[in-house]
Design a protein around this motif. Structure first.
Motif, PDB file in Angstrom:
ATOM      1  N   PRO A  25       0.392  -1.263   0.073  1.00  0.00           N
ATOM      2  CA  PRO A  25      -0.143   0.020  -0.095  1.00  0.00           C
ATOM      3  C   PRO A  25       0.156   1.325  -0.063  1.00  0.00           C
ATOM      4  O   PRO A  25       0.417   1.888  -0.263  1.00  0.00           O
ATOM      5  CB  PRO A  25      -1.021  -0.193   0.994  1.00  0.00           C
ATOM      6  N   ASP A  26       2.048   1.595   0.159  1.00  0.00           N
ATOM      7  CA  ASP A  26       2.738   2.290   0.217  1.00  0.00           C
ATOM      8  C   ASP A  26       4.027   2.940  -0.891  1.00  0.00           C
ATOM      9  O   ASP A  26       4.144   4.107  -0.638  1.00  0.00           O
ATOM     10  CB  ASP A  26       3.383   2.952   1.985  1.00  0.00           C
ATOM     11  N   LEU A  27       4.128   1.952  -1.112  1.00  0.00           N
ATOM     12  CA  LEU A  27       5.102   1.788  -2.455  1.00  0.00           C
ATOM     13  C   LEU A  27       4.418   3.130  -3.484  1.00  0.00           C
ATOM     14  O   LEU A  27       5.501   3.450  -4.163  1.00  0.00           O
ATOM     15  CB  LEU A  27       5.382   0.602  -3.216  1.00  0.00           C
ATOM     16  N   PRO A  28       3.269   2.809  -4.351  1.00  0.00           N
ATOM     17  CA  PRO A  28       2.556   3.909  -4.919  1.00  0.00           C
ATOM     18  C   PRO A  28       3.364   5.183  -4.211  1.00  0.00           C
ATOM     19  O   PRO A  28       3.793   6.622  -4.726  1.00  0.00           O
ATOM     20  CB  PRO A  28       1.601   3.399  -5.658  1.00  0.00           C
ATOM     21  N   GLY A  29       2.780   6.039  -3.501  1.00  0.00           N
ATOM     22  CA  GLY A  29       2.859   6.788  -2.708  1.00  0.00           C
ATOM     23  C   GLY A  29       4.052   6.850  -2.725  1.00  0.00           C
ATOM     24  O   GLY A  29       4.794   8.794  -2.592  1.00  0.00           O
ATOM     25  N   GLN A  30       4.929   6.750  -2.132  1.00  0.00           N
ATOM     26  CA  GLN A  30       6.340   6.667  -1.860  1.00  0.00           C
ATOM     27  C   GLN A  30       7.408   7.263  -3.444  1.00  0.00           C
ATOM     28  O   GLN A  30       8.417   7.725  -3.142  1.00  0.00           O
ATOM     29  CB  GLN A  30       7.825   5.270  -1.681  1.00  0.00           C
ATOM     30  N   ALA A  31       6.854   6.260  -4.096  1.00  0.00           N
ATOM     31  CA  ALA A  31       7.022   6.495  -5.993  1.00  0.00           C
ATOM     32  C   ALA A  31       6.186   8.049  -6.854  1.00  0.00           C
ATOM     33  O   ALA A  31       8.110   8.434  -6.752  1.00  0.00           O
ATOM     34  CB  ALA A  31       6.556   5.370  -6.914  1.00  0.00           C
ATOM     35  N   ARG A  32       5.862   8.262  -5.657  1.00  0.00           N
ATOM     36  CA  ARG A  32       4.835   9.425  -6.020  1.00  0.00           C
ATOM     37  C   ARG A  32       5.922  10.825  -5.158  1.00  0.00           C
ATOM     38  O   ARG A  32       6.297  12.050  -5.822  1.00  0.00           O
ATOM     39  CB  ARG A  32       3.578   9.882  -5.843  1.00  0.00           C
ATOM     40  N   GLU A  33       6.277  10.154  -4.366  1.00  0.00           N
ATOM     41  CA  GLU A  33       6.931  11.791  -3.700  1.00  0.00           C
ATOM     42  C   GLU A  33       8.199  12.049  -3.748  1.00  0.00           C
ATOM     43  O   GLU A  33       9.015  12.929  -3.897  1.00  0.00           O
ATOM     44  CB  GLU A  33       7.329  10.680  -2.103  1.00  0.00           C
ATOM     45  N   GLN A  34       9.216  10.910  -3.995  1.00  0.00           N
ATOM     46  CA  GLN A  34      10.177  10.628  -5.136  1.00  0.00           C
ATOM     47  C   GLN A  34      10.296  11.585  -6.517  1.00  0.00           C
ATOM     48  O   GLN A  34      10.620  12.159  -6.527  1.00  0.00           O
ATOM     49  CB  GLN A  34      11.023   9.335  -6.020  1.00  0.00           C
ATOM     50  N   LEU A  35       9.517  11.406  -6.926  1.00  0.00           N
ATOM     51  CA  LEU A  35       8.889  12.195  -8.132  1.00  0.00           C
ATOM     52  C   LEU A  35       8.904  12.937  -8.082  1.00  0.00           C
ATOM     53  O   LEU A  35       9.223  14.230  -7.975  1.00  0.00           O
ATOM     54  CB  LEU A  35       8.022  11.689  -8.847  1.00  0.00           C
ATOM     55  N   GLU A  36       8.313  13.929  -6.727  1.00  0.00           N
ATOM     56  CA  GLU A  36       7.939  15.185  -6.283  1.00  0.00           C
ATOM     57  C   GLU A  36       9.274  15.419  -5.745  1.00  0.00           C
ATOM     58  O   GLU A  36       9.299  16.930  -6.235  1.00  0.00           O
ATOM     59  CB  GLU A  36       6.641  15.567  -5.281  1.00  0.00           C
ATOM     60  N   ARG A  37      10.085  15.082  -5.437  1.00  0.00           N
ATOM     61  CA  ARG A  37      11.406  16.262  -5.613  1.00  0.00           C
ATOM     62  C   ARG A  37      12.453  15.698  -6.162  1.00  0.00           C
ATOM     63  O   ARG A  37      13.344  17.005  -6.209  1.00  0.00           O
ATOM     64  CB  ARG A  37      12.175  14.636  -3.810  1.00  0.00           C
ATOM     65  N   LEU A  38      12.483  14.557  -6.949  1.00  0.00           N
ATOM     66  CA  LEU A  38      13.500  14.837  -8.178  1.00  0.00           C
ATOM     67  C   LEU A  38      12.716  16.204  -8.669  1.00  0.00           C
ATOM     68  O   LEU A  38      13.678  17.230  -9.089  1.00  0.00           O
ATOM     69  CB  LEU A  38      13.010  13.844  -9.047  1.00  0.00           C
ATOM     70  N   ARG A  39      11.547  16.476  -9.028  1.00  0.00           N
ATOM     71  CA  ARG A  39      10.930  17.797  -9.339  1.00  0.00           C
ATOM     72  C   ARG A  39      11.335  19.277  -8.845  1.00  0.00           C
ATOM     73  O   ARG A  39      11.675  20.025  -9.910  1.00  0.00           O
ATOM     74  CB  ARG A  39       9.977  17.842 -10.181  1.00  0.00           C
ATOM     75  N   ALA A  40      11.329  19.123  -7.943  1.00  0.00           N
ATOM     76  CA  ALA A  40      12.185  20.304  -7.077  1.00  0.00           C
ATOM     77  C   ALA A  40      13.360  20.208  -7.024  1.00  0.00           C
ATOM     78  O   ALA A  40      14.306  21.385  -7.550  1.00  0.00           O
ATOM     79  CB  ALA A  40      11.545  20.151  -5.726  1.00  0.00           C
ATOM     80  N   ALA A  41      13.948  19.209  -7.321  1.00  0.00           N
ATOM     81  CA  ALA A  41      15.708  19.383  -7.604  1.00  0.00           C
ATOM     82  C   ALA A  41      15.859  19.280  -9.126  1.00  0.00           C
ATOM     83  O   ALA A  41      17.163  20.980  -9.458  1.00  0.00           O
ATOM     84  CB  ALA A  41      16.079  18.032  -7.144  1.00  0.00           C
ATOM     85  N   ALA A  42      14.828  19.849  -9.576  1.00  0.00           N
ATOM     86  CA  ALA A  42      15.155  20.021 -11.574  1.00  0.00           C
ATOM     87  C   ALA A  42      14.366  20.978 -12.087  1.00  0.00           C
ATOM     88  O   ALA A  42      13.205  20.667 -12.019  1.00  0.00           O
ATOM     89  CB  ALA A  42      15.080  18.515 -12.430  1.00  0.00           C
ATOM     90  N   PRO A  43      13.933  22.024 -11.328  1.00  0.00           N
ATOM     91  CA  PRO A  43      13.159  22.885 -12.376  1.00  0.00           C
ATOM     92  C   PRO A  43      12.230  23.098 -13.159  1.00  0.00           C
ATOM     93  O   PRO A  43      11.417  23.032 -14.162  1.00  0.00           O
ATOM     94  CB  PRO A  43      13.730  24.345 -11.183  1.00  0.00           C
ATOM     95  N   GLY A  44      13.839  22.908 -14.108  1.00  0.00           N
ATOM     96  CA  GLY A  44      13.369  22.995 -15.755  1.00  0.00           C
ATOM     97  C   GLY A  44      12.390  21.565 -16.143  1.00  0.00           C
ATOM     98  O   GLY A  44      12.265  21.668 -17.458  1.00  0.00           O
ATOM     99  N   ALA A  45      12.296  20.570 -15.529  1.00  0.00           N
ATOM    100  CA  ALA A  45      12.342  19.291 -15.764  1.00  0.00           C
ATOM    101  C   ALA A  45       9.944  19.208 -16.105  1.00  0.00           C
ATOM    102  O   ALA A  45       9.514  20.267 -15.635  1.00  0.00           O
ATOM    103  CB  ALA A  45      11.794  18.135 -15.024  1.00  0.00           C
ATOM    104  N   THR A  46       9.669  19.355 -16.928  1.00  0.00           N
ATOM    105  CA  THR A  46       8.041  19.051 -17.496  1.00  0.00           C
ATOM    106  C   THR A  46       8.088  17.830 -17.529  1.00  0.00           C
ATOM    107  O   THR A  46       8.798  17.173 -17.546  1.00  0.00           O
ATOM    108  CB  THR A  46       8.298  20.162 -18.922  1.00  0.00           C
TER     109      THR A  46
END
Length: 160
Positions: free
Chosen positions: A78-99
């Motif tokens: 149950p926790d894995l999909p949410g963790q993957a989304r959180e990881q994506l948000e952290r990555l997007r925050a670190a790469a502001p030019g990403a779309t």
């Protein structure tokens, strides 16, 4: 007897303290590079992180596709999909030019396949990609990519 092997010779604590001080001194002496070189390094770092955003987007999409194909899977991890989304948000925050990108989104598990194994393969491939990018990155970018790779390896283990 007070002459134990630990007290004879040069104490380890003093050696470690001296080594740490020397490392700080060397870092201070070499960190004063030109501003252009620092900007170039920062841009290259952002490019590496930006290149990994579609990889993590594919992981999130793979979880969505797997859960759509096998809703019971959500109850076992149950926790894995949410963790993957959180990881994506952290990555997007670190790469502001990403779309947002849909080019690397997997189509979903083929009919008749083991959904859990398919998802594990998707997660493992993304972990490998993040780990490879981590080797070429430095500083906070390397730490983030290494964290994502390790986290996804944990996902793969949970899906095994």
């Amino acid at each position: 007897m007070s002459d134990s092997p630990a007290s004879a010779g040069f104490p380890r604590r003093r050696l470690l303290t001296g080594t740490a001080g020397l490392a700080l001194l060397l870092a201070g002496c070499t960190s004063g590079g030109s501003g252009a070189a620092a900007e170039e390094t920062t841009a290259a770092q952002e490019d590496r992180l930006t290149a990994q955003v579609p990889v993590q987007e594919a992981v999130v999409a793979a979880y969505d596709a797997a859960l759509a194909a096998d809703p019971a899977l959500g109850g076992t991890v149950p926790d894995l999909p949410g963790q993957a989304r959180e990881q994506l948000e952290r990555l997007r925050a670190a790469a502001p030019g990403a779309t947002a990108s849909s080019s690397s989104v997997p189509p979903g598990p083929p009919a008749g396949t083991d959904v859990r194994a398919w998802l594990r393969d998707q997660v493992s491939a993304a972990a490998t990609a993040h780990a490879a990018a981590c080797v070429e990155a430095s500083g906070a970018g390397a730490a983030l990519l290494g964290s994502l790779a390790a986290g996804l390896r944990g996902h793969a283990a949970a899906l095994a």
